[in-house]
Design an enzyme around this catalytic site. Structure first.
Site, mmCIF file in Angstrom:
data_model
loop_
_atom_site.group_PDB
_atom_site.id
_atom_site.type_symbol
_atom_site.label_atom_id
_atom_site.label_comp_id
_atom_site.label_asym_id
_atom_site.label_seq_id
_atom_site.Cartn_x
_atom_site.Cartn_y
_atom_site.Cartn_z
ATOM 1 C CG HIS A 46 -1.777 -1.105 1.092
ATOM 2 N ND1 HIS A 46 -2.929 -1.109 0.199
ATOM 3 C CD2 HIS A 46 -1.961 -2.254 1.973
ATOM 4 C CE1 HIS A 46 -3.751 -2.388 0.606
ATOM 5 N NE2 HIS A 46 -3.181 -2.865 1.463
ATOM 6 C CD GLU A 151 -5.113 -9.445 4.330
ATOM 7 O OE1 GLU A 151 -5.284 -8.262 4.867
ATOM 8 O OE2 GLU A 151 -4.174 -9.771 3.555
ATOM 9 C CG ASP A 177 -8.220 -6.019 4.706
ATOM 10 O OD1 ASP A 177 -9.110 -5.409 4.094
ATOM 11 O OD2 ASP A 177 -6.949 -6.077 4.401
#
Length: 256
Positions: A46, A151, A177
């Site tokens: 990310h 997740e 998540d």
């Protein structure tokens, strides 16, 4: 022989604490590596951090002897040993959803016969060829720390099979998540999410594997530590920077 200090602490039953890095700069590694964290997560999933920046960041980690774990953005085992060659030994593998996928990735981080990691000749990981091969192979196995993320609904469904894959050191729960997968996005404290996390802790610990999680607050980390979690991330570089800036701005404006 090199021994990953995080692996040693986890085996001793200790808790370890770290934070996330998304700002692509070795200066961030130096700044956060000097405040007492046990480790730092460098997030390629990310962020805009690329392989060249990883090369600079690992050297900054050496400066303060702070262990760095890389969260990858791909599902390619070859990417793991390419990153290992430049000096990283720990990985956070996101979106693990099956035993086959997990085994395929973990093999990329280990030499034969346990894995498929390629021998790269003279690389930073073996002192640019100065380390004897047998020593490098032994240290690489001992130093490697593999953290997998559960997740998703699929990961939860296949958890028992995933935990049978050899080479997992930590199962890291992504609470946001996970809450989304359970139908309660962002509601970490919802009873269904809380009960699922409690069940995960019990199942994972029963296999002799450490449990990790991202804690929103230090109080949340303390509560989860009491529940059996040992491996924690708290905050990330951007939020720490913003929090400090807000405090300063708030103090300045309060005086006016």
């Amino acid at each position: 022989m090199a021994v990953n200090p995080i692996k040693s602490k986890l085996k001793e039953g200790k808790c370890v604490y770290g934070s996330w890095i998304r700002i692509p700069s070795p200066i961030i590694v130096e700044a956060l590596g000097n405040v007492g964290f046990d480790f730092l997560h460098v997030d390629m999933e990310h962020s805009s951090i690329d392989l060249q920046m990883l090369d600079y960041m690992v050297l900054a980690g050496y400066r303060y002897n702070i262990p760095l774990a890389v969260r990858t953005a791909t599902q390619n085992p070859a990417d793991l040993y390419r990153i290992m060659d430049i000096g990283y030994s720990s990985f956070v593998l996101p979106r693990i959803e099956s035993a086959e996928q997990c085994a395929h990735l973990l093999k990329g981080a280990r030499y034969t016969p346990a894995g498929t990691r390629g021998l790269g000749g003279a690389v930073r990981a073996n002192g640019w060829g100065e380390m004897p091969l047998e020593q490098h192979l032994a240290e690489a196995e001992d130093d490697t720390l593999m953290i997998i993320q559960i997740e998703s609904e699929e990961g939860l469904k296949n958890l028992d099979a995933i935990l049978e894959v050899p080479g997992i050191d930590v199962v890291y729960i992504g609470p946001l998540d996970l809450s989304q997968a359970l139908g309660y996005p962002g509601q970490i404290d919802h009873p269904v999410v809380a009960d699922t996390i409690a069940s995960l802790i019990k199942t994972i610990r029963a296999k002799g594997i450490a449990v990790g999680i991202h804690a929103a607050t230090t109080l949340q980390a303390q509560a989860w530590a009491e529940a059996g979690i040992q491996y924690f991330t708290v905050a990330l570089d951007v939020s720490l920077l913003q929090s400090a800036a807000r405090t300063v701005v708030g103090q300045l404006k309060d005086t006016q």
